[in-house]
Enzyme design. Sequence first.
Site, PDB file in Angstrom:
ATOM      1  N   HIS A  48     -12.728  36.863  35.609  1.00  0.00           N
ATOM      2  CA  HIS A  48     -13.396  36.491  34.356  1.00  0.00           C
ATOM      3  C   HIS A  48     -14.584  35.565  34.618  1.00  0.00           C
ATOM      4  O   HIS A  48     -14.969  34.787  33.748  1.00  0.00           O
ATOM      5  CB  HIS A  48     -12.410  35.860  33.361  1.00  0.00           C
TER       6      HIS A  48
ATOM      7  N   ASP B 205     -17.415  37.058  36.179  1.00  0.00           N
ATOM      8  CA  ASP B 205     -18.603  37.923  36.299  1.00  0.00           C
ATOM      9  C   ASP B 205     -19.480  37.866  35.050  1.00  0.00           C
ATOM     10  O   ASP B 205     -20.690  37.690  35.154  1.00  0.00           O
ATOM     11  CB  ASP B 205     -18.238  39.371  36.686  1.00  0.00           C
TER      12      ASP B 205
ATOM     13  N   GLY C 174      -6.740  53.133  36.445  1.00  0.00           N
ATOM     14  CA  GLY C 174      -6.249  52.100  35.534  1.00  0.00           C
ATOM     15  C   GLY C 174      -5.305  51.100  36.176  1.00  0.00           C
ATOM     16  O   GLY C 174      -4.609  50.366  35.479  1.00  0.00           O
ATOM     17  N   ALA C 175      -5.266  51.027  37.511  1.00  0.00           N
ATOM     18  CA  ALA C 175      -4.402  50.072  38.206  1.00  0.00           C
ATOM     19  C   ALA C 175      -5.186  48.831  38.617  1.00  0.00           C
ATOM     20  O   ALA C 175      -4.736  48.031  39.423  1.00  0.00           O
ATOM     21  CB  ALA C 175      -3.776  50.719  39.434  1.00  0.00           C
ATOM     22  N   GLY C 176      -6.391  48.701  38.077  1.00  0.00           N
ATOM     23  CA  GLY C 176      -7.209  47.543  38.441  1.00  0.00           C
ATOM     24  C   GLY C 176      -7.897  47.717  39.782  1.00  0.00           C
ATOM     25  O   GLY C 176      -8.363  46.753  40.384  1.00  0.00           O
ATOM     26  N   LEU C 177      -7.973  48.939  40.278  1.00  0.00           N
ATOM     27  CA  LEU C 177      -8.609  49.176  41.577  1.00  0.00           C
ATOM     28  C   LEU C 177      -9.953  49.884  41.417  1.00  0.00           C
ATOM     29  O   LEU C 177     -10.554  50.329  42.383  1.00  0.00           O
ATOM     30  CB  LEU C 177      -7.683  49.984  42.490  1.00  0.00           C
TER      31      LEU C 177
ATOM     32  N   SER D  35     -11.167  52.825  39.851  1.00  0.00           N
ATOM     33  CA  SER D  35     -11.455  54.242  40.056  1.00  0.00           C
ATOM     34  C   SER D  35     -12.791  54.593  39.398  1.00  0.00           C
ATOM     35  O   SER D  35     -13.463  55.533  39.828  1.00  0.00           O
ATOM     36  CB  SER D  35     -10.337  55.101  39.465  1.00  0.00           C
TER      37      SER D  35
ATOM     38  N   ASP E 104     -17.535  45.586  40.044  1.00  0.00           N
ATOM     39  CA  ASP E 104     -16.849  46.727  40.647  1.00  0.00           C
ATOM     40  C   ASP E 104     -17.800  47.598  41.452  1.00  0.00           C
ATOM     41  O   ASP E 104     -17.501  48.015  42.570  1.00  0.00           O
ATOM     42  CB  ASP E 104     -16.191  47.589  39.561  1.00  0.00           C
TER      43      ASP E 104
ATOM     44  N   TYR F 227      -9.687  40.554  25.249  1.00  0.00           N
ATOM     45  CA  TYR F 227     -10.849  40.474  26.144  1.00  0.00           C
ATOM     46  C   TYR F 227     -12.068  39.958  25.384  1.00  0.00           C
ATOM     47  O   TYR F 227     -12.764  39.039  25.845  1.00  0.00           O
ATOM     48  CB  TYR F 227     -11.105  41.864  26.732  1.00  0.00           C
TER      49      TYR F 227
END
Length: 414
Positions: A44, A46, A148-151, A153, A198, A250
């Site tokens: 949080h 960025d 959607g796993a926070g990685l 995609s 990202d 958010y």
Amino acid sequence: MTATRTDSPSSAVAGAEDLFRTLTGSAPAGVWSAPGRANLIGEHTDYNDGFVLPFAIQHRTAAAARLRTDGRIRVASTFAPEPVEVALADLETLFPAGSRAARGRDAVPEWAAYPLGVAWALRALVPAWVAGTLPGMDLAIASEVPVGAGLSSSAAIEGAAGSALNALWGLDLDAVTLARAGRRAENEAVGAPTGIMDQMASMLGQADAAVFLDCRSLETRSIPLGFAEAGLEVLVIDTGVKHAHSTGGYGERRASCERGAAALGVAALRDVTPADLPRAAELLDPVDFRRVRHVVTEDQRVLDMVAALTADERSRGLPEDVIGDLLVASHASLRDDFEVSIPELDTAVDTALAHGAIGARMTGGGFGGAAIALVDRTLVAAVSEAVRAAFSARGFAEPHLFTVVPSAGPRRDA
Ligand code: ADP
Ligand code: MG
């Protein structure tokens, strides 16, 4: 763009090639891939113009591609039943600049707006007469990055499509420009209000290193991690709990940050230091103050992490205690001050720490998603088992556990 291969070939490459052959009946001109990412620290920060320290991971998304002669672009993904095809010249109508692209989002399935949005953003970077001469393209996409796993995609598909388009269109754009195009696609073509972390992490990743990013200047520095040499693994604990940017939490957090910056008379919370916090406490209501305190202390933790990882004493080994303390402090701040953790994430972190992790914290925006734990290689199995048992005991859904390796950014694979 780097073409060095420091890790093993990705299964996504073969998947993309296969899909391309199914789609077109012939071989692609090439295959390009880009990685997902994990964020070591800097959560949080960025959108507050602050600092982040993510790293690209070994999971990749690949795009097999070849030029077409009819000015049309067709995208296919192993995730989606049907390919989507549009004329390049129609991209501007599909995604009108700056409009958040309601029309395009309705006209094509959401997943297709990622690669088509990148094509649109890249065309906007060249003069109109050049854009008019760019040939069409077939793109087939396959991925091993969990969605959607926070990685991220999303950054991986943007990076893979962007790299393929950049190469076959002969645009010769650098990694930062491609990262910006990916972000533009995500913000305006897809309509997801995300920062640029990202895309920068995916496009600038290097093996065994993290990307230290100043989200205001977009300056980056590659920070050596040395986890493998120290016998450490990064364990991802995906809770499986889905988060959505659109739900209130958010937006409320962002609004608190904006109010905090305005009250303190700065452009963004990046301009506030820990020494300013007593004044912030007087000016802000208690909730906004805690949100501000998270961002300000988190920025400082990123700087402290970079200092710890680059200090001269590194020759004596990784400062595991300092790194662990910073990860744990980050989680506590996200849980108590920013209030974006959930019981599953707290359980993951607490259990990992209780079973010997050097440090652990939730990663990503929160309200779901994953935690990371820095764990000695010999303890990964025991920590994983303990986390599974703790989740089961509390009646949580079974978590998905796997390790991620700091890896290189985009490359041409074939
Ligand atoms: P993440 O945390 O994984 O980035 P996002 O919601 O930002 O989650 O992005 C996920 C979305 O990106 C998916 O719902 C899909 O629309 C798109 N996407 C990601 N990878 C692929 C892929 N290989 N094929 C098609 N669409 C993809
Ligand atoms: Mg994403």
